[in-house]
Design an enzyme around this catalytic site. Structure first.
Site, PDB file in Angstrom:
ATOM      1  N   SER A 126      34.151 -16.030  15.130  1.00  0.00           N
ATOM      2  CA  SER A 126      33.628 -14.650  14.342  1.00  0.00           C
ATOM      3  C   SER A 126      33.448 -14.737  12.646  1.00  0.00           C
ATOM      4  O   SER A 126      32.749 -14.133  12.171  1.00  0.00           O
ATOM      5  CB  SER A 126      35.460 -13.350  14.390  1.00  0.00           C
ATOM      6  OG  SER A 126      35.980 -14.507  14.153  1.00  0.00           O
ATOM      7  N   HIS A 177      36.642 -14.120   8.143  1.00  0.00           N
ATOM      8  CA  HIS A 177      35.565 -12.997   8.066  1.00  0.00           C
ATOM      9  C   HIS A 177      34.463 -12.509   7.090  1.00  0.00           C
ATOM     10  O   HIS A 177      33.946 -12.183   7.421  1.00  0.00           O
ATOM     11  CB  HIS A 177      36.322 -11.681   8.910  1.00  0.00           C
ATOM     12  CG  HIS A 177      36.749 -11.612  10.177  1.00  0.00           C
ATOM     13  ND1 HIS A 177      36.863 -10.958  10.655  1.00  0.00           N
ATOM     14  CD2 HIS A 177      36.794 -12.532  11.092  1.00  0.00           C
ATOM     15  CE1 HIS A 177      37.200 -11.029  12.225  1.00  0.00           C
ATOM     16  NE2 HIS A 177      37.214 -12.511  12.224  1.00  0.00           N
TER      17      HIS A 177
END
Length: 195
Positions: A126, A177
């Site tokens: 991610s 992230h």
């Protein structure tokens, strides 16, 4: 742009880097769930553990980009890559896409190393996927003519929702992230000429 209409054969031909990454995801996921290694040895060896990185196991800065913890984690990240990766690989080419993907994933893991506790364990692509989002945002600033209006709106909406969900969902590596997103954005700003 973000709608996939290619056959599997066309997808493999048009997007070789994404195909390779997806294959790596699948192989590594299977190696973590099949009873080939005792006590999840494979997963433990290649996941990111800050303490072990500090002790010299440097590969753990790279390998977590391709590792996943459970089927839903593997499926969601791989699906996100299938949806959002191809347009960028086509726009910037396979070599630059590979660089963006790896650099943003590594940046996310390095930030995790320095900002999270030594006992922190992390896996998942991610950070690199957020890097893709960040690079797209830089395209909107530098070369907005390369995207149709509806794709711009969709991209901004998805990015905002993804950032919000980062803070809402449990067990998310918020650091990865955010730093994946920021590094992708900065790479794009530095490498794209304004047109």
């Amino acid at each position: 742009m973000f709608t996939r209409t290619e056959s599997l054969k066309e997808f493999i031909r048009f997007y070789p880097v994404i195909t390779a990454i997806l294959l790596i995801h699948l192989v590594l996921y299977l190696l973590t769930v099949l009873p080939l290694f005792p006590n999840q040895w494979f997963f433990e060896l290649f996941s990111g553990v800050n303490l072990f990185i500090m002790q010299g196991e440097i590969w753990r800065i790279i390998t977590p980009i391709f590792m996943h913890n459970g089927f839903s984690h593997f499926l969601f990240n791989s699906f996100s890559l299938v949806i959002f990766g191809p347009a960028l690989e086509k726009m910037i080419g396979p070599i630059r896409f590979t660089v963006v993907y790896l650099v943003t994933g590594i940046s996310a893991n390095v930030a995790t190393l320095f900002l999270e506790p030594l006992t922190y364990m992390h896996v998942g692509s991610s950070g690199a996927i957020f890097g893709i989002f960040g690079y797209y945002i830089s395209i909107l600033i530098r070369q907005k003519h390369r995207m149709a209006k509806e794709n711009k709106q969709l991209l901004i909406t998805i990015t905002v929702i993804s950032v919000i969900m980062t803070f809402v969902q449990p067990q998310i590596n918020v650091t990865a992230h955010l730093f994946g997103l920021i590094s992708g954005f900065l790479i794009g700003l530095l490498s794209l000429q304004k047109k």
